[in-house]
Scaffold this active site. Structure first.
Site, PDB file in Angstrom:
ATOM      1  N   ARG A  59      22.510   1.491  33.031  1.00  0.00           N
ATOM      2  CA  ARG A  59      23.690   2.618  33.222  1.00  0.00           C
ATOM      3  C   ARG A  59      24.079   2.880  31.975  1.00  0.00           C
ATOM      4  O   ARG A  59      23.787   2.362  30.809  1.00  0.00           O
ATOM      5  CB  ARG A  59      24.912   1.744  33.875  1.00  0.00           C
ATOM      6  CG  ARG A  59      24.829   1.702  35.371  1.00  0.00           C
ATOM      7  CD  ARG A  59      24.709   3.057  36.199  1.00  0.00           C
ATOM      8  NE  ARG A  59      24.943   2.663  37.569  1.00  0.00           N
ATOM      9  CZ  ARG A  59      23.714   2.679  38.293  1.00  0.00           C
ATOM     10  NH1 ARG A  59      22.482   2.650  37.894  1.00  0.00           N
ATOM     11  NH2 ARG A  59      24.092   2.297  39.515  1.00  0.00           N
ATOM     12  N   GLU A 114      26.170  11.854  33.836  1.00  0.00           N
ATOM     13  CA  GLU A 114      25.288  12.362  34.754  1.00  0.00           C
ATOM     14  C   GLU A 114      25.377  13.095  35.436  1.00  0.00           C
ATOM     15  O   GLU A 114      26.646  13.155  36.117  1.00  0.00           O
ATOM     16  CB  GLU A 114      24.072  11.262  35.202  1.00  0.00           C
ATOM     17  CG  GLU A 114      23.661  10.278  34.181  1.00  0.00           C
ATOM     18  CD  GLU A 114      22.895   9.115  34.956  1.00  0.00           C
ATOM     19  OE1 GLU A 114      22.723   9.192  36.517  1.00  0.00           O
ATOM     20  OE2 GLU A 114      22.363   8.005  34.457  1.00  0.00           O
ATOM     21  N   ASP A 133      16.659   6.575  30.938  1.00  0.00           N
ATOM     22  CA  ASP A 133      16.556   6.870  32.199  1.00  0.00           C
ATOM     23  C   ASP A 133      18.042   7.276  32.560  1.00  0.00           C
ATOM     24  O   ASP A 133      18.165   7.750  34.017  1.00  0.00           O
ATOM     25  CB  ASP A 133      15.859   6.022  33.216  1.00  0.00           C
ATOM     26  CG  ASP A 133      15.549   6.487  34.557  1.00  0.00           C
ATOM     27  OD1 ASP A 133      15.315   7.696  34.877  1.00  0.00           O
ATOM     28  OD2 ASP A 133      15.916   5.670  35.627  1.00  0.00           O
ATOM     29  N   HIS A 147      17.182   9.525  35.769  1.00  0.00           N
ATOM     30  CA  HIS A 147      17.605   8.619  36.642  1.00  0.00           C
ATOM     31  C   HIS A 147      16.598   8.278  37.757  1.00  0.00           C
ATOM     32  O   HIS A 147      16.929   8.394  39.013  1.00  0.00           O
ATOM     33  CB  HIS A 147      19.058   8.688  37.098  1.00  0.00           C
ATOM     34  CG  HIS A 147      19.776   7.606  37.389  1.00  0.00           C
ATOM     35  ND1 HIS A 147      21.098   7.234  37.315  1.00  0.00           N
ATOM     36  CD2 HIS A 147      19.243   6.315  38.309  1.00  0.00           C
ATOM     37  CE1 HIS A 147      21.201   6.082  37.827  1.00  0.00           C
ATOM     38  NE2 HIS A 147      20.467   5.595  38.537  1.00  0.00           N
ATOM     39  N   GLY A 171      14.682   5.418  38.082  1.00  0.00           N
ATOM     40  CA  GLY A 171      14.058   4.183  38.037  1.00  0.00           C
ATOM     41  C   GLY A 171      13.564   3.731  39.553  1.00  0.00           C
ATOM     42  O   GLY A 171      12.691   2.907  39.774  1.00  0.00           O
TER      43      GLY A 171
HETATM   44  C1  DGY Z   1      20.938   2.064  41.622  1.00  0.00           C
HETATM   45  O1  DGY Z   1      20.516   1.506  42.855  1.00  0.00           O
HETATM   46  O2  DGY Z   1      22.060   1.554  41.104  1.00  0.00           O
HETATM   47  C2  DGY Z   1      20.077   3.057  40.987  1.00  0.00           C
HETATM   48  O3  DGY Z   1      20.679   3.255  39.767  1.00  0.00           O
HETATM   49  C3  DGY Z   1      20.138   4.363  41.885  1.00  0.00           C
HETATM   50  O4  DGY Z   1      21.203   4.638  42.517  1.00  0.00           O
END
Ligand code: DGY
Length: 321
Positions: A240, A269, A264, A287, A289
């Site tokens: 984060r 954001e 990422d 973002h 991931g």
């Molecule tokens: C999560 O699942 O926390 C990812 O960052 C995507 O929202």
């Protein structure tokens, strides 16, 4: 009218997930996929048994206090839950769940992509090709730092951190980590444990952040801690943005104290600190991931398994509150 429970699905989800939602629930879908302002979200929740939000919806204490009494569950389509005030939900008797495990591989893949991309200056190279500014091969052109055999520090050795460690071992990296609790030897798999973040940092040629955003980890990577990293270290963040103090990281990237960063996730954001864009030594992703077809389906099915359990009066597998 049907007697199926109503679910407010706050964002567009993969087709297979929406099909299962439509089959089993009276689902409100978000066809435009825009982020609902809090007032609209509260309004749309009228009559809903559950809300299925993403991390883009901020369900803070104020929003949770205004949710209609019909709302009994928040089944988040995310592993992270820093967007939900768990105490406020618990106080209202609203069950909250997340989607752990299913996105660990995908997120570790992106962490490795960022690590390699930042170390080998992938952004600059890509730009040269796309803008047709690659002049000629040269022995001194675009030199990065080698990954193989270097020390990787992992901040937060949970599921994603452990998979990242496994992938990095494929590059002969030496693994160091900090975690709130030391792992059992079989999970540590030879990694060196450090008893504090401060003790870990001097051992990190590469630092990969995998801890959740909590009040304790807010701006954890600040100026003082960056100063503990070796010169020319590379910072990777797939957790984060809130874990990083942007001013401190940007200053260290600008001055060359850090070689590069692969990010990422960001504070605020998608309106990220624009100074990151101006830096050549950043490798930036939006973002993504967990953004593989397989994983985004799996996240939805996991969130739905939790919802199904709650509706059936069973304990959901991933209960947070
Ligand atoms: C999560 O699942 O926390 C990812 O960052 C995507 O929202």
């Amino acid at each position: 009218m049907t007697d199926r429970p109503a679910v407010l699905v706050t964002r567009k989800l993969p087709r297979a997930v929406e099909e299962r939602l439509a089959r089993d629930y009276e689902a409100h879908f978000n066809r435009d996929d825009r982020v609902y302002p809090a007032d609209e979200l509260v309004e749309l929740a009228a009559g809903a048994f559950a809300i299925m939000p993403c991390h883009t919806e901020k369900l803070d204490a104020g929003v949770i206090a205004r949710l209609p009494d019909t709302v009994r569950a928040i089944c988040s389509y995310s592993v992270g839950y820093d967007h939900i005030d768990l105490a406020a939900a618990k106080a209202r008797g609203i069950i909250v769940t997340n989607t752990p495990e299913v996105l660990s591989d995908a997120t570790a893949e992106v962490a490795m992509l960022l690590l390699l991309g930042a170390a080998r200056r992938a952004f600059e190279g890509e730009r040269q090709i796309r803008t047709d500014t690659w002049a000629e091969w040269s022995a001194v052109h675009q030199l990065g730092v080698q990954v193989t055999g270097k020390r990787l520090g992992i901040l937060g050795m949970g599921r994603v951190g452990r998979i990242m460690a496994r992938r990095a071992r494929g590059f002969d990296m030496e693994i160091h980590y900090y975690n709130r609790h030391r792992l059992a030897p079989e999970l540590e798999a030879g990694a060196t444990y450090h008893e504090s973040v401060e003790a870990l940092l001097p051992h990190c040629d590469f630092l990969s952040i995998h801890c959740p955003a909590t009040p304790e980890t807010h701006h954890l990577l600040d100026e003082a801690r960056i100063a503990l990293l070796p010169d020319s270290a590379v910072v990777i963040n797939t957790a984060r943005g809130a874990v990083v103090d942007d001013d401190a990281l940007i200053a260290a990237l600008r001055s060359g104290r850090l070689f590069a960063a692969g990010l990422d996730v960001f504070n605020n954001e998608p309106n990220i600190d624009p100074r990151y864009r101006a830096l050549d030594n950043t490798f930036l992703l939006p973002h993504i991931g967990s953004a593989t077809r397989e994983t985004r389906d799996a996240m939805g099915f996991r969130a739905l398994d939790n919802l199904d359990a709650i509706v059936a009066g069973r304990e959901p597998r991933d209960r947070l509150a």
